[in-house]
Write an enzyme that holds these catalytic residues in place. Structure first.
Site, PDB file in Angstrom:
ATOM      1  N   THR A   1     -22.105  35.616 -22.903  1.00  0.00           N
ATOM      2  CA  THR A   1     -20.862  36.224 -22.401  1.00  0.00           C
ATOM      3  C   THR A   1     -19.700  35.231 -22.490  1.00  0.00           C
ATOM      4  O   THR A   1     -18.662  35.522 -23.101  1.00  0.00           O
ATOM      5  CB  THR A   1     -21.058  36.654 -20.921  1.00  0.00           C
ATOM      6  OG1 THR A   1     -22.163  37.549 -20.867  1.00  0.00           O
ATOM      7  CG2 THR A   1     -19.815  37.329 -20.371  1.00  0.00           C
ATOM      8  N   VAL A   2     -19.866  34.067 -21.887  1.00  0.00           N
ATOM      9  CA  VAL A   2     -18.752  33.107 -21.832  1.00  0.00           C
ATOM     10  C   VAL A   2     -18.545  32.444 -23.195  1.00  0.00           C
ATOM     11  O   VAL A   2     -17.402  32.298 -23.661  1.00  0.00           O
ATOM     12  CB  VAL A   2     -19.003  32.043 -20.734  1.00  0.00           C
ATOM     13  CG1 VAL A   2     -17.819  31.088 -20.644  1.00  0.00           C
ATOM     14  CG2 VAL A   2     -19.237  32.712 -19.376  1.00  0.00           C
TER      15      VAL A   2
ATOM     16  N   ARG B   1     -30.542  29.670 -27.873  1.00  0.00           N
ATOM     17  CA  ARG B   1     -31.988  29.788 -27.677  1.00  0.00           C
ATOM     18  C   ARG B   1     -32.636  30.399 -28.915  1.00  0.00           C
ATOM     19  O   ARG B   1     -33.664  29.971 -29.382  1.00  0.00           O
ATOM     20  CB  ARG B   1     -32.241  30.676 -26.451  1.00  0.00           C
ATOM     21  CG  ARG B   1     -33.595  30.585 -25.859  1.00  0.00           C
ATOM     22  CD  ARG B   1     -33.605  31.275 -24.516  1.00  0.00           C
ATOM     23  NE  ARG B   1     -32.549  32.285 -24.389  1.00  0.00           N
ATOM     24  CZ  ARG B   1     -32.068  32.702 -23.236  1.00  0.00           C
ATOM     25  NH1 ARG B   1     -32.544  32.242 -22.118  1.00  0.00           N
ATOM     26  NH2 ARG B   1     -31.109  33.621 -23.202  1.00  0.00           N
TER      27      ARG B   1
ATOM     28  N   LYS C   1     -21.226  26.609  -5.672  1.00  0.00           N
ATOM     29  CA  LYS C   1     -19.780  26.415  -5.881  1.00  0.00           C
ATOM     30  C   LYS C   1     -19.148  25.761  -4.663  1.00  0.00           C
ATOM     31  O   LYS C   1     -18.295  24.886  -4.789  1.00  0.00           O
ATOM     32  CB  LYS C   1     -19.121  27.773  -6.165  1.00  0.00           C
ATOM     33  CG  LYS C   1     -19.565  28.385  -7.486  1.00  0.00           C
ATOM     34  CD  LYS C   1     -19.179  29.847  -7.549  1.00  0.00           C
ATOM     35  CE  LYS C   1     -19.609  30.493  -8.843  1.00  0.00           C
ATOM     36  NZ  LYS C   1     -19.552  31.960  -8.801  1.00  0.00           N
TER      37      LYS C   1
ATOM     38  N   GLY D   1     -16.598  36.943 -15.282  1.00  0.00           N
ATOM     39  CA  GLY D   1     -16.239  37.784 -16.423  1.00  0.00           C
ATOM     40  C   GLY D   1     -15.913  36.931 -17.632  1.00  0.00           C
ATOM     41  O   GLY D   1     -15.564  35.751 -17.509  1.00  0.00           O
TER      42      GLY D   1
HETATM   43  P1  NAP Z   1     -25.422  34.393 -21.007  1.00  0.00           P
HETATM   44  O1  NAP Z   1     -24.599  35.556 -21.398  1.00  0.00           O
HETATM   45  O2  NAP Z   1     -26.799  34.622 -20.511  1.00  0.00           O
HETATM   46  O3  NAP Z   1     -25.481  33.423 -22.284  1.00  0.00           O
HETATM   47  C1  NAP Z   1     -26.266  32.258 -22.309  1.00  0.00           C
HETATM   48  C2  NAP Z   1     -26.200  31.636 -23.684  1.00  0.00           C
HETATM   49  O4  NAP Z   1     -26.851  30.387 -23.620  1.00  0.00           O
HETATM   50  C3  NAP Z   1     -26.890  32.450 -24.779  1.00  0.00           C
HETATM   51  O5  NAP Z   1     -26.173  32.334 -25.979  1.00  0.00           O
HETATM   52  C4  NAP Z   1     -28.256  31.767 -24.922  1.00  0.00           C
HETATM   53  O6  NAP Z   1     -28.785  31.796 -26.239  1.00  0.00           O
HETATM   54  C5  NAP Z   1     -27.876  30.343 -24.605  1.00  0.00           C
HETATM   55  N1  NAP Z   1     -29.006  29.615 -24.043  1.00  0.00           N
HETATM   56  C6  NAP Z   1     -29.723  29.944 -22.941  1.00  0.00           C
HETATM   57  N2  NAP Z   1     -30.690  29.028 -22.748  1.00  0.00           N
HETATM   58  C7  NAP Z   1     -30.565  28.125 -23.745  1.00  0.00           C
HETATM   59  C8  NAP Z   1     -31.266  26.969 -24.108  1.00  0.00           C
HETATM   60  N3  NAP Z   1     -32.316  26.557 -23.414  1.00  0.00           N
HETATM   61  N4  NAP Z   1     -30.863  26.261 -25.204  1.00  0.00           N
HETATM   62  C9  NAP Z   1     -29.806  26.683 -25.918  1.00  0.00           C
HETATM   63  N5  NAP Z   1     -29.100  27.782 -25.631  1.00  0.00           N
HETATM   64  C10 NAP Z   1     -29.476  28.492 -24.561  1.00  0.00           C
HETATM   65  O7  NAP Z   1     -24.690  33.492 -19.901  1.00  0.00           O
HETATM   66  P2  NAP Z   1     -23.153  33.489 -19.505  1.00  0.00           P
HETATM   67  O8  NAP Z   1     -22.872  34.617 -18.584  1.00  0.00           O
HETATM   68  O9  NAP Z   1     -22.326  33.315 -20.723  1.00  0.00           O
HETATM   69  O10 NAP Z   1     -23.094  32.181 -18.587  1.00  0.00           O
HETATM   70  C11 NAP Z   1     -23.134  30.910 -19.150  1.00  0.00           C
HETATM   71  C12 NAP Z   1     -22.804  29.860 -18.098  1.00  0.00           C
HETATM   72  O11 NAP Z   1     -21.525  30.119 -17.549  1.00  0.00           O
HETATM   73  C13 NAP Z   1     -23.748  29.840 -16.877  1.00  0.00           C
HETATM   74  O12 NAP Z   1     -23.853  28.513 -16.397  1.00  0.00           O
HETATM   75  C14 NAP Z   1     -23.012  30.679 -15.847  1.00  0.00           C
HETATM   76  O13 NAP Z   1     -23.362  30.360 -14.517  1.00  0.00           O
HETATM   77  C15 NAP Z   1     -21.601  30.253 -16.143  1.00  0.00           C
HETATM   78  N6  NAP Z   1     -20.564  31.203 -15.721  1.00  0.00           N
HETATM   79  C16 NAP Z   1     -20.656  32.498 -16.112  1.00  0.00           C
HETATM   80  C17 NAP Z   1     -19.664  33.385 -15.737  1.00  0.00           C
HETATM   81  C18 NAP Z   1     -19.711  34.832 -16.109  1.00  0.00           C
HETATM   82  O14 NAP Z   1     -18.872  35.599 -15.624  1.00  0.00           O
HETATM   83  N7  NAP Z   1     -20.632  35.252 -16.968  1.00  0.00           N
HETATM   84  C19 NAP Z   1     -18.591  32.924 -14.980  1.00  0.00           C
HETATM   85  C20 NAP Z   1     -18.523  31.577 -14.608  1.00  0.00           C
HETATM   86  C21 NAP Z   1     -19.524  30.717 -15.006  1.00  0.00           C
HETATM   87  P3  NAP Z   1     -29.159  33.171 -26.984  1.00  0.00           P
HETATM   88  O15 NAP Z   1     -27.821  33.804 -27.332  1.00  0.00           O
HETATM   89  O16 NAP Z   1     -29.934  32.772 -28.178  1.00  0.00           O
HETATM   90  O17 NAP Z   1     -29.925  33.986 -25.977  1.00  0.00           O
HETATM   91  N1  HSE Z   2     -22.457  35.095 -11.454  1.00  0.00           N
HETATM   92  C1  HSE Z   2     -21.237  34.476 -11.073  1.00  0.00           C
HETATM   93  C2  HSE Z   2     -20.473  35.409 -10.172  1.00  0.00           C
HETATM   94  C3  HSE Z   2     -20.428  34.165 -12.303  1.00  0.00           C
HETATM   95  O1  HSE Z   2     -20.792  36.596 -10.109  1.00  0.00           O
HETATM   96  O2  HSE Z   2     -19.542  34.951  -9.492  1.00  0.00           O
HETATM   97  C4  HSE Z   2     -19.205  33.350 -12.009  1.00  0.00           C
HETATM   98  O3  HSE Z   2     -19.545  32.066 -11.601  1.00  0.00           O
END
Ligand code: NAP
Ligand code: HSE
Length: 448
Positions: free
Chosen positions: A19-20, A51, A212, A316
């Site tokens: 997502t990010v 991954r 956080k 998001g």
């Molecule tokens: P996500 O959609 O689950 O994406 C994770 C990505 O990381 C995927 O591309 C996955 O690879 C890759 N990945 C996972 N494990 C891995 C590993 N062991 N080695 C290499 N690549 C790996 O997660 P996300 O929502 O983007 O969140 C990413 C980070 O941002 C997290 O720390 C989360 O807490 C933080 N965050 C997210 C949000 C939000 O709104 N989503 C907001 C703030 C912070 P594949 O594509 O091959 O599966």
């Molecule tokens: N899962 C987290 C949330 C993403 O819902 O706030 C942002 O850090």
């Protein structure tokens, strides 16, 4: 990874394309000219560690050959001058972050789990290798709360942080209270929208908000806060009855993160921090009550500036990617690295925080007690509370169609939490009551 600081092009090593990560790629693509103009150098994605590189990435703006699952190949890639980690989790991602820092490469990360657990060692490593970590996106998504606390409020002696720090929980609570949707439906929507963690238990248990809070409180109070000292309760056990009874009293329920310096008069030596994440009632007129959906908000209280409040998208794709890319620009521009060298204000340079016992917190509370429908019951309950020095602001009995026990709802005046819990233990033991009473803190707005 190479030192590309002086080259005309700087290579970005991206860990994670979910997502990010996809949002980061989109921004770097869409605003490439603007960023190059500001930096005097262009940013190029040099390699992407994921991954599963074979995964079909329909909407990817990147050439398939950039993707790898081989971390050695990733780090051997020519021209990577900065690593952006948006994969999440501690293992193996923590090792990748350490590898980048060990090579003297700055890291931008959105990974609060990693920073909350290993921040001290990572910040020490970054400074030892004369590099830095940008972590704005790790707390409150797109809202620049890290920058506000770490830089803009540098003159302040912060007394308290109060906020909504998890977008998924706030989205769920908004859906349940405003649209009457079920917990399960709202959680599924938050997952589909990309707000939730890969393991949503982290969100609904309050752990994500606690991570956080630990990061922000460390910066705000200048002492290292251990995430495990945050008293943590999620929204997963919240009863619909309490949401409804609270609404009748003029309150909305929010998952509120609090870090407050207790005054010596409150039983602490002076600098003890009370840290909690739990469902709280806030008046419908409170600014926090008007934070809806995936929005987050943080109120920072402390002189000389007084209370300030920050609100925006807490989760998001694009809001979070925006925070990541801003960090990336600030890191590449060099001033963030300077801040690491010039300010002794990073977690590895701090003493451990002294957590205050939760029982020292003073607040108003909402209580729901299952009580036998007999005339003496109010007198017994209010007698126990009175003996503990707790006075009542409101008391209501709700009718139920059947059953021997009826819900009695009480709003207390300000009480010491320890006294309240001792009184509730006695109320639980009364013949006239059943089960453990529900106790929800009522948050009153910070007053100037
Ligand atoms: P996500 O959609 O689950 O994406 C994770 C990505 O990381 C995927 O591309 C996955 O690879 C890759 N990945 C996972 N494990 C891995 C590993 N062991 N080695 C290499 N690549 C790996 O997660 P996300 O929502 O983007 O969140 C990413 C980070 O941002 C997290 O720390 C989360 O807490 C933080 N965050 C997210 C949000 C939000 O709104 N989503 C907001 C703030 C912070 P594949 O594509 O091959 O599966
Ligand atoms: N899962 C987290 C949330 C993403 O819902 O706030 C942002 O850090």
């Amino acid at each position: 990874v190479s030192n590309a600081a002086e080259s005309k092009q700087i290579g970005v090593g991206l860990i994670g394309h979910g997502t990010v990560g996809r949002g980061v790629v989109a921004l770097l693509h869409e605003h490439a000219d603007q960023y190059a103009r500001h930096l005097g150098r262009s940013l190029q994605i040099a390699r992407v560690l994921v991954r599963d590189p074979a995964k079909h990435r329909e909407d990817s703006l990147l050439a398939p050959e950039l993707f790898t699952d081989d971390s050695a190949a990733f780090f051997a890639t020519e021209g990577i001058g900065v690593v952006v980690e948006v994969a999440g989790g501690r293992d193996p991602v923590g090792a990748y972050v350490r590898e980048a820092l060990t090579r003297g490469c700055p890291v931008v990360t959105a990974n609060k789990s990693l920073l909350a657990a290993e921040g001290e060692a990572l910040f020490a490593l970054a400074r030892a290798r004369e590099t830095c970590i940008g972590f704005e996106a790790s707390c409150a998504g797109g809202i620049p709360v890290v920058n506000a606390i770490q830089f803009a409020l540098k003159s302040s002696r912060i007394a308290g942080l109060y906020g909504i720090l998890n977008g998924t929980c706030n989205y769920i609570l908004t859906g349940m209270t405003q649209r009457g949707e079920t917990y399960g439906d709202c959680l599924a929507q938050a997952q589909n929208a990309g707000f939730a963690e890969a393991d949503p238990t982290l969100d609904v248990s309050g752990r994500d908000a606690a991570e956080k809070l630990a990061i922000l409180a460390t910066l705000a109070f200048g002492v290292r806060v251990d995430v495990n000292t945050v008293a943590c309760e999620g929204i997963d056990n919240l009863a619909l009855d309490d949401i409804r009874f609270g609404a009748e009293l003029g309150y909305d329920v929010k998952l509120v993160a609090v870090a407050e310096r207790l005054k010596p008069s409150e039983g602490a030596p002076g600098d003890n921090l009370a840290l909690s994440v739990r469902p709280c009632f806030v008046s419908k007129h409170d600014p926090l009550a008007n934070v809806h959906g995936s929005f987050n908000a943080l109120m920072v209280d402390g002189g000389p500036v007084g209370p300030t409040m920050y609100i925006g998208h807490g989760a998001g794709q694009m809001p979070t990617a925006g925070a990541v890319v801003s960090d990336l620009l600030n890191v590449v521009a060099g001033w963030y690295g300077d801040a690491y060298r010039r300010f002794a204000a990073w977690p590895d340079q701090m003493a451990d925080a002294a957590p205050a016992p939760a029982e020292e917190v003073r607040s108003r509370f909402y209580l729901r007690i299952a009580a036998r429908d007999v005339p003496s019951v109010f007198a017994r309950i209010s007698g126990v509370l009175g003996e503990a020095g707790i006075s009542l602001g409101a008391l209501r009995q709700h009718e139920v169609a059947e059953g021997r026990f009826v819900p009695v709802v009480i709003v207390t005046h300000e009480a010491r939490e320890g006294d309240l819990h001792r009184a509730l233990a006695k109320i639980t033991a009364l013949d006239e009551t059943e089960g453990t009473p529900v106790c929800i803190r009522i948050m009153d707005s910070v007053e100037d």
